[in-house]
Design a protein around this motif. Structure first.
Motif, PDB file in Angstrom:
ATOM      1  N   LYS A 120      34.951-125.582   0.321  1.00 47.77           N
ATOM      2  CA  LYS A 120      35.100-125.564   1.778  1.00 47.77           C
ATOM      3  C   LYS A 120      33.943-124.858   2.454  1.00 47.77           C
ATOM      4  O   LYS A 120      33.335-123.945   1.893  1.00 47.77           O
ATOM      5  CB  LYS A 120      36.406-124.860   2.160  1.00 47.77           C
ATOM      6  N   LEU A 121      33.676-125.279   3.663  1.00 52.55           N
ATOM      7  CA  LEU A 121      32.662-124.617   4.490  1.00 52.55           C
ATOM      8  C   LEU A 121      33.161-123.225   4.847  1.00 52.55           C
ATOM      9  O   LEU A 121      34.275-123.074   5.339  1.00 52.55           O
ATOM     10  CB  LEU A 121      32.460-125.395   5.785  1.00 52.55           C
ATOM     11  N   PRO A 122      32.343-122.193   4.615  1.00 50.33           N
ATOM     12  CA  PRO A 122      32.748-120.840   5.005  1.00 50.33           C
ATOM     13  C   PRO A 122      32.489-120.604   6.491  1.00 50.33           C
ATOM     14  O   PRO A 122      31.763-121.362   7.126  1.00 50.33           O
ATOM     15  CB  PRO A 122      31.810-119.962   4.168  1.00 50.33           C
ATOM     16  N   GLU A 123      33.100-119.576   7.017  1.00 49.17           N
ATOM     17  CA  GLU A 123      32.799-119.179   8.394  1.00 49.17           C
ATOM     18  C   GLU A 123      31.433-118.510   8.409  1.00 49.17           C
ATOM     19  O   GLU A 123      31.095-117.736   7.516  1.00 49.17           O
ATOM     20  CB  GLU A 123      33.857-118.176   8.894  1.00 49.17           C
ATOM     21  N   VAL A 124      30.632-118.765   9.425  1.00 48.35           N
ATOM     22  CA  VAL A 124      29.348-118.069   9.552  1.00 48.35           C
ATOM     23  C   VAL A 124      29.269-117.438  10.939  1.00 48.35           C
ATOM     24  O   VAL A 124      30.019-117.800  11.844  1.00 48.35           O
ATOM     25  CB  VAL A 124      28.146-119.022   9.359  1.00 48.35           C
ATOM     26  N   ASP A 125      28.334-116.487  11.066  1.00 48.82           N
ATOM     27  CA  ASP A 125      28.168-115.834  12.369  1.00 48.82           C
ATOM     28  C   ASP A 125      27.201-116.600  13.253  1.00 48.82           C
ATOM     29  O   ASP A 125      27.327-116.642  14.457  1.00 48.82           O
ATOM     30  CB  ASP A 125      27.632-114.407  12.181  1.00 48.82           C
ATOM     31  N   THR A 126      26.191-117.176  12.605  1.00 51.36           N
ATOM     32  CA  THR A 126      25.193-117.915  13.375  1.00 51.36           C
ATOM     33  C   THR A 126      24.938-119.249  12.699  1.00 51.36           C
ATOM     34  O   THR A 126      25.001-119.356  11.479  1.00 51.36           O
ATOM     35  CB  THR A 126      23.883-117.112  13.491  1.00 51.36           C
ATOM     36  N   TYR A 127      24.669-120.238  13.524  1.00 50.19           N
ATOM     37  CA  TYR A 127      24.490-121.589  12.994  1.00 50.19           C
ATOM     38  C   TYR A 127      23.019-121.951  12.881  1.00 50.19           C
ATOM     39  O   TYR A 127      22.657-123.049  12.514  1.00 50.19           O
ATOM     40  CB  TYR A 127      25.230-122.592  13.889  1.00 50.19           C
ATOM     41  N   GLN A 128      22.179-120.986  13.238  1.00 54.23           N
ATOM     42  CA  GLN A 128      20.737-121.183  13.184  1.00 54.23           C
ATOM     43  C   GLN A 128      20.287-121.276  11.714  1.00 54.23           C
ATOM     44  O   GLN A 128      20.676-120.433  10.910  1.00 54.23           O
ATOM     45  CB  GLN A 128      20.080-119.964  13.841  1.00 54.23           C
ATOM     46  N   PRO A 129      19.468-122.275  11.384  1.00 64.06           N
ATOM     47  CA  PRO A 129      18.916-122.306  10.013  1.00 64.06           C
ATOM     48  C   PRO A 129      18.053-121.063   9.774  1.00 64.06           C
ATOM     49  O   PRO A 129      17.562-120.460  10.723  1.00 64.06           O
ATOM     50  CB  PRO A 129      18.047-123.566  10.009  1.00 64.06           C
ATOM     51  N   GLY A 188      13.763-122.130   6.216  1.00 61.74           N
ATOM     52  CA  GLY A 188      14.194-123.526   6.220  1.00 61.74           C
ATOM     53  C   GLY A 188      15.468-123.780   5.449  1.00 61.74           C
ATOM     54  O   GLY A 188      15.845-124.921   5.247  1.00 61.74           O
ATOM     55  N   LEU A 189      16.144-122.724   5.022  1.00 61.10           N
ATOM     56  CA  LEU A 189      17.403-122.937   4.309  1.00 61.10           C
ATOM     57  C   LEU A 189      18.555-123.090   5.294  1.00 61.10           C
ATOM     58  O   LEU A 189      18.467-122.704   6.458  1.00 61.10           O
ATOM     59  CB  LEU A 189      17.682-121.760   3.370  1.00 61.10           C
ATOM     60  N   SER A 190      19.636-123.649   4.803  1.00 64.74           N
ATOM     61  CA  SER A 190      20.832-123.838   5.607  1.00 64.74           C
ATOM     62  C   SER A 190      21.419-122.494   6.020  1.00 64.74           C
ATOM     63  O   SER A 190      21.236-121.482   5.330  1.00 64.74           O
ATOM     64  CB  SER A 190      21.839-124.618   4.772  1.00 64.74           C
ATOM     65  N   PRO A 191      22.143-122.432   7.148  1.00 66.27           N
ATOM     66  CA  PRO A 191      22.818-121.191   7.554  1.00 66.27           C
ATOM     67  C   PRO A 191      23.750-120.672   6.458  1.00 66.27           C
ATOM     68  O   PRO A 191      24.067-119.483   6.416  1.00 66.27           O
ATOM     69  CB  PRO A 191      23.621-121.600   8.789  1.00 66.27           C
ATOM     70  N   LEU A 192      24.177-121.564   5.574  1.00 61.07           N
ATOM     71  CA  LEU A 192      25.090-121.139   4.502  1.00 61.07           C
ATOM     72  C   LEU A 192      24.426-120.119   3.576  1.00 61.07           C
ATOM     73  O   LEU A 192      25.096-119.295   2.962  1.00 61.07           O
ATOM     74  CB  LEU A 192      25.521-122.358   3.672  1.00 61.07           C
ATOM     75  N   ALA A 193      23.064-120.187   3.503  1.00 64.52           N
ATOM     76  CA  ALA A 193      22.353-119.336   2.553  1.00 64.52           C
ATOM     77  C   ALA A 193      22.556-117.856   2.854  1.00 64.52           C
ATOM     78  O   ALA A 193      22.457-117.010   1.964  1.00 64.52           O
ATOM     79  CB  ALA A 193      20.867-119.682   2.555  1.00 64.52           C
ATOM     80  N   SER A 194      22.850-117.517   4.121  1.00 62.44           N
ATOM     81  CA  SER A 194      22.985-116.103   4.462  1.00 62.44           C
ATOM     82  C   SER A 194      24.395-115.572   4.233  1.00 62.44           C
ATOM     83  O   SER A 194      24.655-114.390   4.407  1.00 62.44           O
ATOM     84  CB  SER A 194      22.532-115.876   5.908  1.00 62.44           C
ATOM     85  N   ILE A 195      25.326-116.433   3.858  1.00 65.86           N
ATOM     86  CA  ILE A 195      26.687-115.965   3.566  1.00 65.86           C
ATOM     87  C   ILE A 195      26.747-115.607   2.078  1.00 65.86           C
ATOM     88  O   ILE A 195      27.137-116.424   1.247  1.00 65.86           O
ATOM     89  CB  ILE A 195      27.746-117.059   3.856  1.00 65.86           C
ATOM     90  N   ARG A 196      26.333-114.401   1.783  1.00 63.94           N
ATOM     91  CA  ARG A 196      26.165-114.065   0.368  1.00 63.94           C
ATOM     92  C   ARG A 196      27.482-114.156  -0.398  1.00 63.94           C
ATOM     93  O   ARG A 196      27.516-114.575  -1.558  1.00 63.94           O
ATOM     94  CB  ARG A 196      25.578-112.645   0.215  1.00 63.94           C
ATOM     95  N   GLU A 197      28.591-113.725   0.229  1.00 63.62           N
ATOM     96  CA  GLU A 197      29.858-113.725  -0.514  1.00 63.62           C
ATOM     97  C   GLU A 197      30.324-115.153  -0.830  1.00 63.62           C
ATOM     98  O   GLU A 197      31.133-115.366  -1.727  1.00 63.62           O
ATOM     99  CB  GLU A 197      30.951-112.942   0.233  1.00 63.62           C
ATOM    100  N   TRP A 198      29.783-116.117  -0.089  1.00 62.44           N
ATOM    101  CA  TRP A 198      30.121-117.512  -0.398  1.00 62.44           C
ATOM    102  C   TRP A 198      29.139-118.056  -1.443  1.00 62.44           C
ATOM    103  O   TRP A 198      29.530-118.766  -2.361  1.00 62.44           O
ATOM    104  CB  TRP A 198      30.049-118.351   0.877  1.00 62.44           C
ATOM    105  N   VAL A 199      27.874-117.655  -1.279  1.00 62.87           N
ATOM    106  CA  VAL A 199      26.825-118.204  -2.139  1.00 62.87           C
ATOM    107  C   VAL A 199      26.985-117.709  -3.575  1.00 62.87           C
ATOM    108  O   VAL A 199      26.824-118.475  -4.534  1.00 62.87           O
ATOM    109  CB  VAL A 199      25.428-117.808  -1.600  1.00 62.87           C
ATOM    110  N   GLU A 200      27.315-116.423  -3.729  1.00 61.91           N
ATOM    111  CA  GLU A 200      27.323-115.846  -5.073  1.00 61.91           C
ATOM    112  C   GLU A 200      28.638-116.117  -5.784  1.00 61.91           C
ATOM    113  O   GLU A 200      29.697-115.656  -5.357  1.00 61.91           O
ATOM    114  CB  GLU A 200      27.060-114.341  -4.979  1.00 61.91           C
TER     115      GLU A 200
END
Length: 789
Positions: A429-438, A442-454
């Motif tokens: 599932k898509l996690p919640e993020v604080d900002t939608y800015q890439p 050039g990585l997706s905003p998802l890259a900054s959600i460490r608890e989702w990425v790791e």
RNA sequence: GCCGGAGUGGCGGAAUGGCAGACGCGUCGGACUUAAAAUCCGAUGGAUUCAAAACCCGUGAGAGUUCGAGUCUCUCCUCCGGCACCA
């Protein structure tokens, strides 16, 4: 008499309420009835709401669906939402409102609008590509691609705005290669991307077009897009270092003797290593300059041909002569081998290049099909080349550095490398993020959600990282028509038996802009699933037609910037949904382009109002017998409208109903309620609200059931033909007069000839001539071929 | 440049090789109305004619096939859509 006024808004609101949970529009799994699967392209639920173009396509599909239902078919006419996409994400960047929230709002709005228009969708099968229960299966299908080696990673240049530090979609880049938001020049940046190997299906995507009923323009466009061309690879050894080989692709191997230079693309792997010391700086500068250019600029025909010599030569495999190697940007890195042989005598672009740099031009005598075959044979014997097939079609870049898309179900493990997420863990599932800015790199905003990425690696449990790219919004739309067959299934994307019952789609209606992307992509996915024995047919859509385009009242394409956008809701407010539906159908043929015309909307409204009034006259006079001429016209109209719906000729179907009304009004005191009700039935698929109101409220029937499940009326052949027909009489092919004879007489040459001879006008024209020949078309026409005496 | 598609009244359009312009809009005339809108009735391709009848011309241009062409064939022109330095 005092007529009850036609108040479309009141009528429509009432029935819209009652139809909310109607079930006559629900398709039944495994019904004994013949199935018909009518598909429209599901909408992207934009904030702007429904467009008149949507309304047109959906109305045509709705008429067909209703028509088939009345003809006893089990109709699947579903609807859903293609709800991932850039606008929702950009809106979120601007406002901070989660795309899920704005999308949900837009879907609610669209739903209301669609129901307002009376479309008989099967709402019980509604799908939404952003629903985890749906995109679970989009991810699952991706894993199947991965397992079969058809999903792979590659370094691919993307549009990159150095100022905003974001990757851009093509549509965010203006035609002069600037970022549409900030106006800065866009450059290319290479990023790791996921690819789908659509090229593996190129041949089948062409060949199987012969098994489906698509209009010719659609087939041609797909064939040209795939761009299969047969040719040859030819290898040239580098003179200074024979280990280096430059391979070119050509469709004209026969012109090899005319080669006077070789050109490699700036992106070619040897472009930087090949040049001599003397030339390397010039080559480097040239490459830097050309990579800054957009594809559009590079491929601009009016642009001067430029290039730079590398200082190196290759050896011609034909006669051992030395051929200079150049770098030039008119050769593209991603087509063929990124290198071409320059044959200025036989190729226009090569000639211009040769003239610019004063390279020799050598004509080849022995050219043509046989020469190509001989040359390829000669080259293969020497091991310097072979015949091959190349395609314009490129593999599908399947990842986006975006938030609002399906997460790609892959984990990158430092030990195991690329690891697919186990199927039982889907959906990711898509996690919640604080900002939608890439992110800046050039990585997706998802890259900054460490608890989702790791996450731990599914294989070795070492800490690993999730793939942060998401899928393009073409992903969800590549298989949605399959989900409609079994939208609630939690164990598989759709049950095979249900698919076997409903597939293939019998008619797919959509816009021409999707011919080469969505339509091709979904055929590719379908064929892949077919190979896995997960879908029952090799092709998804048995028949495809593209609808045309509705322009603004000023004749230009509707656009906010022109201020010429017609909002269907505004039209409904004024004249009602029935009028809007009927007007759009009446505008012109299925695939045409026409401007909106307010006055013509009025004309269609008048038609419905006259139907409304005439109904009251007919109920009021309550006669048992219908005037013969009205009967004839009625049965002709039933026949014509049915045939026109099948042929997608909705404009003439509406015209036929108007013609009938014109006749009926002439005889309003002598039409039976029963016969009139047949007309209302054929009107029902087109204008469902007024038809239902007339049926149930104005006492056309004792039944209180809906008109929309009644049988389509049968026409009576004995009522189709007029008693008397008018036969044109021609002399030498020119119409000179007409005669009126009975139906039977019109079939007999002797009678028609003698009647024609009785006609005064004909006698006048025949006097002083010899009749050489008489052409008689039974029931249609008579033609005297004469010469002067 | 290549590949599609299309050129028909004032406008949107209709017409299995067989009465070109269905149907709708607009326009003009009339009825109703104090008036207007709405509605209803009639006319409406062009030229010619005081008028009617009759005749003539008319489907982007030109040729061809045919008893007969908007429709089929060839050449050309224009517009729209898609693709395009694709080797």
């Amino acid at each position: 008499m005092n007529y009850l006024p036609y108040k479309p808004l009141e009528i429509e609101q009432k029935w819209q309420q009652k139809w909310k949970d109607n079930i006559f529009s629900h398709a039944v799994d495994f019904s004994d009835k013949e199935k018909k699967y009518i598909l429209i392209e599901f909408p992207y639920p934009s904030g702007a709401g429904l467009h008149v173009g949507h309304v047109w396509g959906y109305t045509m599909a709705d008429v067909i669906s209703r028509f088939y239902r009345m003809n006893g078919k089990n109709v699947l006419f579903p609807i859903g939402w293609d709800a991932f996409g850039l606008p929702a994400e950009n809106y979120a960047i601007k406002t901070g409102i989660h795309p899920r929230i704005s999308t949900q709002e837009n879907i609610g709005n669209f739903t209301n609008q669609l129901q307002r228009l009376g479309f008989s969708f099967d709402w019980s099968r509604e799908v939404n590509t952003t629903d985890p229960d749906y995109y679970k299966w989009t991810q699952w299908i991706f894993l199947q691609f991965y397992k079969k080696g058809l999903a792979y990673q590659d370094e691919i240049p993307i549009n990159w705005c150095p100022f905003c530090k974001t990757g851009l979609a093509d549509e965010e880049v203006t035609s002069d290669n600037r970022h549409e938001r900030c106006g800065n020049i866009v450059s290319k940046k290479k990023l790791r991307q996921w690819m789908l190997k659509i090229t593996a299906y190129a041949d089948r995507l062409i060949d199987d077009l012969s098994t489906v009923d698509y209009s010719d323009d659609i087939k041609n466009q797909q064939i040209n897009w795939i761009g299969k061309s047969e040719g040859a690879y030819i290898r040239f050894g580098v003179q200074s270092n024979p280990a280096d080989v430059i391979e070119v692709f050509t469709t004209r191997a026969d012109t090899l003797p005319g080669v006077t230079f070789l050109v490699i693309a700036p992106e070619h792997p040897l472009a930087l290593s090949l040049p001599t010391k003397e030339y390397i700086d010039a080559v480097k500068d040239y490459i830097d300059d050309s990579l800054d250019l957009s594809d559009i600029e590079r491929t601009d025909v009016s642009k001067k041909k430029t290039g730079v010599f590398t200082g190196r030569y290759v050896v011609s495999p034909y006669d051992g002569s030395l051929v200079p190697v150049w770098v030039a940007d008119y050769v593209l890195g991603n087509y063929g081998t990124g290198a071409v042989m320059g044959v200025p005598a036989h190729d226009d672009r090569d000639r211009v290049f040769a003239e610019t740099y004063e390279l020799p031009i050598v004509e080849v005598k022995d050219i043509g099909f046989d020469a190509i075959t001989k040359m390829i044979e000669y080259l293969s014997e020497k091991g310097c080349g072979e015949s091959t097939v190349v395609y314009k079609l490129r593999d599908w870049v399947f990842s986006r550095q975006r938030y609002w898309g399906e997460p790609i179900p892959i984990v990158h493990c430092p030990k195991c490398g690329v690891v697919p997420v186990p199927e039982e863990q889907l959906p990711i599932k898509l996690p919640e993020v604080d900002t939608y800015q890439p992110t800046d790199d050039g990585l997706s905003p998802l890259a900054s959600i460490r608890e989702w990425v790791e996450v731990p690696c599914p294989q070795c449990q070492t800490m690993a990282e999730r793939e942060t790219n998401t899928m393009p919004n073409w992903a969800g739309s590549s298989w949605y028509y399959l989900r409609y067959a079994d939208s609630q299934n939690t164990n598989e994307f759709a049950n095979f038996d249900k698919l076997s019952y409903f597939l293939p789609v019998d008619l797919y209606i959509g816009g021409a802009e999707h011919t080469t992307l969505h339509l091709l992509y979904s055929r590719f996915w379908h064929k892949f699933l077919f190979d896995l024995h997960l879908v029952p047919t090799p092709e998804p859509y048995a028949k495809r037609r593209n609808r045309g385009l509705i322009l603004g009242p000023d004749g230009r394409k509707m656009s906010k910037s022109f201020g010429n956008v017609i909002n269907p809701l505004d039209v409904i407010e004024q004249v009602g949904a029935d009028t809007l539906r009927l007007y759009e159908l009446f505008m012109g043929p299925f695939n045409g382009t026409f401007p909106w015309n307010y006055d013509s909307v009025r004309g269609v409204y008048r038609f419905l109002e006259r139907v409304w009034k005439l109904t009251q006259d007919i109920v009021d006079s309550s006669v048992d017998q219908t005037e013969r001429s009205v009967i004839i016209k009625l049965h002709q109209t039933i026949k014509k409208v049915g045939e026109d719906i099948g042929a997608l000729k909705f404009n003439t179907a509406v015209a036929a109903m108007m013609e009938f009304l014109n006749v009926a009004e002439q005889h309003k005191k002598s039409i039976s309620i029963l016969d009139w009700s047949l007309f209302i039935r054929i009107l029902a698929p087109f204008a469902p609200f007024i038809s239902e109101e007339i049926w149930q409220v104005m006492h056309l029937s004792d039944s209180v059931g809906t008109i929309h499940i009644l049988e389509w009326p049968k026409y009576d052949d004995s009522c189709i033909n007029e008693d008397h027909v008018e036969i044109p009489v021609q002399i030498n092919g020119k119409m000179r007069s007409t005669i009126i004879v009975s139906q039977e007489e019109s079939m007999r040459e002797d009678i028609v000839v003698s009647r024609a001879n009785e006609s005064e006008a004909i006698q006048r024209f025949l006097s002083g001539t010899n009749v050489k020949k008489v052409i008689f078309v039974p029931g249609r026409l008579i033609n005297f071929v004469v010469t002067l005496e």
